[in-house]
Design an enzyme around this catalytic site. Structure first.
Site, PDB file in Angstrom:
ATOM      1  N   SER A 129     -52.326 -29.504  -1.740  1.00 40.67           N
ATOM      2  CA  SER A 129     -53.594 -29.353  -1.059  1.00 40.67           C
ATOM      3  C   SER A 129     -53.434 -29.509   0.449  1.00 40.67           C
ATOM      4  CB  SER A 129     -54.588 -30.362  -1.657  1.00 40.67           C
ATOM      5  OG  SER A 129     -55.897 -29.892  -1.479  1.00 40.67           O
ATOM      6  N   LYS A 131     -50.436 -27.765   2.815  1.00 38.69           N
ATOM      7  CA  LYS A 131     -50.522 -27.019   4.081  1.00 38.69           C
ATOM      8  C   LYS A 131     -49.490 -27.609   5.055  1.00 38.69           C
ATOM      9  CE  LYS A 131     -55.610 -27.163   3.490  1.00 38.69           C
ATOM     10  NZ  LYS A 131     -56.006 -26.174   2.549  1.00 38.69           N
ATOM     11  N   TRP A 136     -60.811 -22.277  -5.419  1.00 40.77           N
ATOM     12  CA  TRP A 136     -61.054 -22.516  -3.988  1.00 40.77           C
ATOM     13  C   TRP A 136     -59.793 -22.285  -3.144  1.00 40.77           C
ATOM     14  CZ3 TRP A 136     -64.922 -22.355  -0.913  1.00 40.77           C
ATOM     15  CH2 TRP A 136     -65.060 -23.153   0.234  1.00 40.77           C
ATOM     16  N   HIS A 175     -57.419 -28.276  -9.714  1.00 41.15           N
ATOM     17  CA  HIS A 175     -56.742 -28.754  -8.505  1.00 41.15           C
ATOM     18  C   HIS A 175     -56.012 -30.072  -8.769  1.00 41.15           C
ATOM     19  CE1 HIS A 175     -56.283 -28.245  -4.223  1.00 41.15           C
ATOM     20  NE2 HIS A 175     -56.733 -29.459  -3.968  1.00 41.15           N
TER      21      HIS A 175
HETATM   22  C1  GTR Z   1     -60.690 -29.335   0.182  1.00 41.01           C
HETATM   23  C2  GTR Z   1     -60.364 -28.357   1.248  1.00 41.01           C
HETATM   24  C3  GTR Z   1     -59.071 -27.701   0.937  1.00 41.01           C
HETATM   25  C4  GTR Z   1     -58.003 -28.705   0.555  1.00 41.01           C
HETATM   26  C5  GTR Z   1     -58.562 -29.910  -0.176  1.00 41.01           C
HETATM   27  C6  GTR Z   1     -57.714 -31.150  -0.164  1.00 41.01           C
HETATM   28  O1  GTR Z   1     -61.952 -29.828   0.248  1.00 41.01           O
HETATM   29  O2  GTR Z   1     -61.416 -27.456   1.328  1.00 41.01           O
HETATM   30  O3  GTR Z   1     -58.640 -26.885   1.999  1.00 41.01           O
HETATM   31  O4  GTR Z   1     -57.282 -29.094   1.623  1.00 41.01           O
HETATM   32  O5  GTR Z   1     -59.756 -30.329   0.306  1.00 41.01           O
HETATM   33  O6  GTR Z   1     -56.798 -31.343   0.612  1.00 41.01           O
HETATM   34  O7  GTR Z   1     -58.015 -31.969  -0.991  1.00 41.01           O
END
Ligand code: GTR
Length: 408
Positions: free
Chosen positions: A241, A245, A332, A386
């Site tokens: 997540s 990145k 997402w 996720h």
């Molecule tokens: C979300 C965000 C994503 C991702 C995620 C995380 O809300 O929109 O880009 O980075 O968080 O890191 O948990």
């Protein structure tokens, strides 16, 4: 190929190009035809990513390390090496990294070095395994959602699966991202203010949180590489997540990193900004204004003006191996546009003489990841939302087994 950052146009003055920028074409339209050309184009892409997306980071400072070694951790499966990484050019009360490295005990006993999986954690190193030997840092108590020791130790054990990673012959290294930046939304927190004066770009191009985390991962690489127990060329950077990145950015911009494994990294990670119907530039910069350079927010509603996209970031990994992992139900993060990105990056591997994509992608679930099925690029999915789990870690390690000599 380094342009004075003040000579690069403001986002609104960049040309509109709805199609993906060609990684093998310079900004001035001339083609990239050789490895030497690619070095120049690589520098150009790097700078564009700094200028318009992530922000400029400082150079590598001298680090100071202090290490403590504890054998017999995780029921005897691991030797724990905890390293405090401080920055020689900063005052003593400045942020520092507490890196926990878990080494497979059998490799330590045999005097064998191992490849290492390196990843940022959210809650503190002590949450990765239940063993009381792991230090609960002040950062963890302050920023990790810490409640009580008994519940916290090992709270992320099913996520990192450290003992499983060790059983596969890999070491596991981690630090809490709050060591570098607590992601509080306040730019005065964390390490960034200490380097304000050293950044090369004009106002608005200063490093965001993701670039700071990536820089911190690179400092961990500084500390890991000289360790005898670590195979310096076989450090894998992995993250999930927001940490995915950062992992991709760290791996893309540091050729010492042997393999890059962003997991469910989404927008700002592997997913393209162009034609992304999930998290858009406005969504991510609205919710997390500090993650990027300020310039990036200006591309909301005009992503066609971005002179780079995530495939350019992925291409910086070439010719090194890249595995992008995604959850089929993790909409997402837009797995489809992440797959499109690695496909669009592939010509760079081809140019450099490395096999990019071997078989049809994506690989899925129990599909085999082996010499016959993957080249230097893989995009792999599991039927999850996720999260990180053993199935994803096995995919990364299977991919690493293909690329590293005699791991495991
Ligand atoms: C979300 C965000 C994503 C991702 C995620 C995380 O809300 O929109 O880009 O980075 O968080 O890191 O948990």
């Amino acid at each position: 190929m380094h342009t004075d950052p003040t000579d690069l146009p403001a986002p609104s003055r960049l040309p509109s190009r709805p199609e993906l920028p060609d990684p093998l074409e310079f900004r001035d339209g001339s083609p990239v035809e050789s490895t030497a050309d690619w070095r120049d184009r690589r520098a150009e892409i790097r700078q564009l990513l700094r200028q318009y997306v992530y922000g400029y980071a400082p150079g590598a400072p001298e680090i100071e390390t202090a290490t403590e070694r504890t054998p017999g951790v995780c029921g005897g499966a691991a030797t724990l090496v905890e390293t405090e990484i401080a920055f020689a050019d900063l005052p003593p009360d400045a942020p520092a990294i507490t890196l926990a490295l878990f080494l497979p005990a059998d490799a330590v006993d045999a005097g064998r070095s191992v490849p290492v999986l390196l990843g940022l954690n959210w809650r503190g190193n002590h949450a990765a395994v239940a063993d009381p030997a792991v230090t609960i840092t002040d950062t963890a108590r302050e920023h990790g959602g810490f409640e009580e020791e008994a519940a916290d130790r090992g709270a992320a054990a099913d996520y990192w699966c450290v003992e499983h990673v060790l059983s596969r012959g890999y070491g596991f290294a981690t630090h809490q991202f709050a060591d570098i930046d607590p992601d509080s939304g306040d730019p005065a927190d964390g390490i960034r203010p200490y380097y304000d004066d050293e950044l090369p770009g004009p106002p608005g191009t200063e490093w965001g949180v993701l670039a700071a985390w990536a820089w911190g991962l690179q400092r961990c690489v500084d500390a890991l590489r000289p360790m005898e127990a670590v195979r310096a060329e076989e450090i894998i950077v992995l993250g999930h997540s927001r940490c995915g990145k950062a992992a991709l950015l760290a791996g893309a911009t540091d050729e010492r990193i042997g393999l890059v494994a962003p997991h469910q990294s989404g927008t700002g990670g592997t997913a393209l900004d162009r034609d992304n119907d999930q998290e858009g530039v406005g969504d991510i910069t609205g919710t997390f204004p500090g993650w990027f350079a300020d310039t990036y927010a200006a591309f909301e509603g005009q992503v066609d003006r971005l002179p780079v996209d995530s495939h350019c970031l992925a291409a910086l990994v070439a010719p090194r191996p890249l595995i992008d992992t995604a959850g089929a139900r993790d909409h997402w993060t837009n797995p489809g546009r992440a797959l499109d990105a690695v496909r669009a990056a592939e010509p760079v591997w081809d140019l450099l003489g490395a096999e990019g994509i071997a078989d049809d992608l994506p690989l899925y679930g129990d599909d085999e990841i082996a010499d016959e099925t993957v080249g230097s690029i893989c995009h792999y999915r599991r039927e999850t939302a996720h999260t990180l789990n053993e199935g994803y870690l096995d995919a990364v390690l299977d991919f690493a087994d293909v690329h590293f000599d005699g791991a495991g």
